[in-house]
Design an enzyme around this catalytic site. Structure first.
Site, short mmCIF file in Angstrom:
data_model
loop_
_atom_site.label_atom_id
_atom_site.label_comp_id
_atom_site.label_asym_id
_atom_site.label_seq_id
_atom_site.Cartn_x
_atom_site.Cartn_y
_atom_site.Cartn_z
N ASN A 188 -13.52 -2.72 3.23
CA ASN A 188 -14.54 -1.68 3.34
C ASN A 188 -15.51 -1.75 2.17
O ASN A 188 -15.10 -1.98 1.03
CB ASN A 188 -13.87 -0.30 3.36
N ASP A 246 0.85 -1.19 0.00
CA ASP A 246 0.00 0.00 0.00
C ASP A 246 0.88 1.25 0.00
O ASP A 246 1.84 1.33 0.78
CB ASP A 246 -0.91 -0.02 1.24
N HIS A 276 -7.35 -5.12 2.68
CA HIS A 276 -6.16 -4.59 3.34
C HIS A 276 -5.62 -5.65 4.30
O HIS A 276 -6.38 -6.23 5.07
CB HIS A 276 -6.52 -3.35 4.17
N HIS A 336 -11.16 -4.83 -2.71
CA HIS A 336 -9.80 -5.11 -2.29
C HIS A 336 -9.78 -5.37 -0.80
O HIS A 336 -10.69 -4.98 -0.06
CB HIS A 336 -8.83 -3.97 -2.66
N GLN A 341 -14.62 3.03 2.06
CA GLN A 341 -14.12 2.62 0.74
C GLN A 341 -13.87 3.87 -0.10
O GLN A 341 -14.74 4.71 -0.26
CB GLN A 341 -15.14 1.71 0.04
#
Length: 138
Positions: free
Chosen positions: A88, A32, A103, A101, A95
């Site tokens: 999220n 990230d 995390h 996706h 989000q």
């Protein structure tokens, strides 16, 4: 399906460079760019899904085992004591990129407090009504 205007579709399919830590035919996992902690990674499906509710069954069945595999690798290689798996759905839930996706956030001893909340108190009647409302929508 892929969306031409989706940045995560482009990253997941190698059109935009990223620090990739894992890749197979369905997923790319990247570091990230705005990490919550050292080692924070994102699991991106190569196909476009807006959120969890849009996800197909095959992708859904494979994403949590992949999260566990990468989380174990984080614990071994980064000496983190645990990790959060965060996903999220919707703007109000945090989000910001509307491509499903996950995390993976390594957690370290004496690290910052994150991904937590103070438990509230629920009225039993409210729980009953809320539960009934959700069941009726299933």
């Amino acid at each position: 399906m892929r969306k031409d205007d989706c940045i995560f579709c482009k990253i997941a399919n190698g059109e935009i460079p990223s620090e990739t830590i894992y890749e197979d035919d369905m997923f790319r996992t990247i570091m990230d760019l705005g990490p919550a902690s050292k080692g924070h990674a994102l699991i991106l499906p190569k196909q476009h899904y807006r959120d969890l509710c849009d996800l197909d069954r095959e992708t859904a069945e494979k994403v949590l085992p992949l999260a566990a595999k990468i989380g174990e690798a984080m614990k071994k290689s980064l000496d983190c004591k645990g990790f959060n798996v965060v996903q999220n759905n919707g703007k109000e839930a945090g989000q910001t990129v509307f491509h499903y996706h996950v995390h993976l956030i390594p957690r370290y001893e004496d690290g910052p407090d994150m991904v937590s909340w103070a438990p509230g108190k629920a009225d039993p009647e409210e729980l009953k009504q809320t539960g009934a409302a959700i069941r009726s929508a299933l």
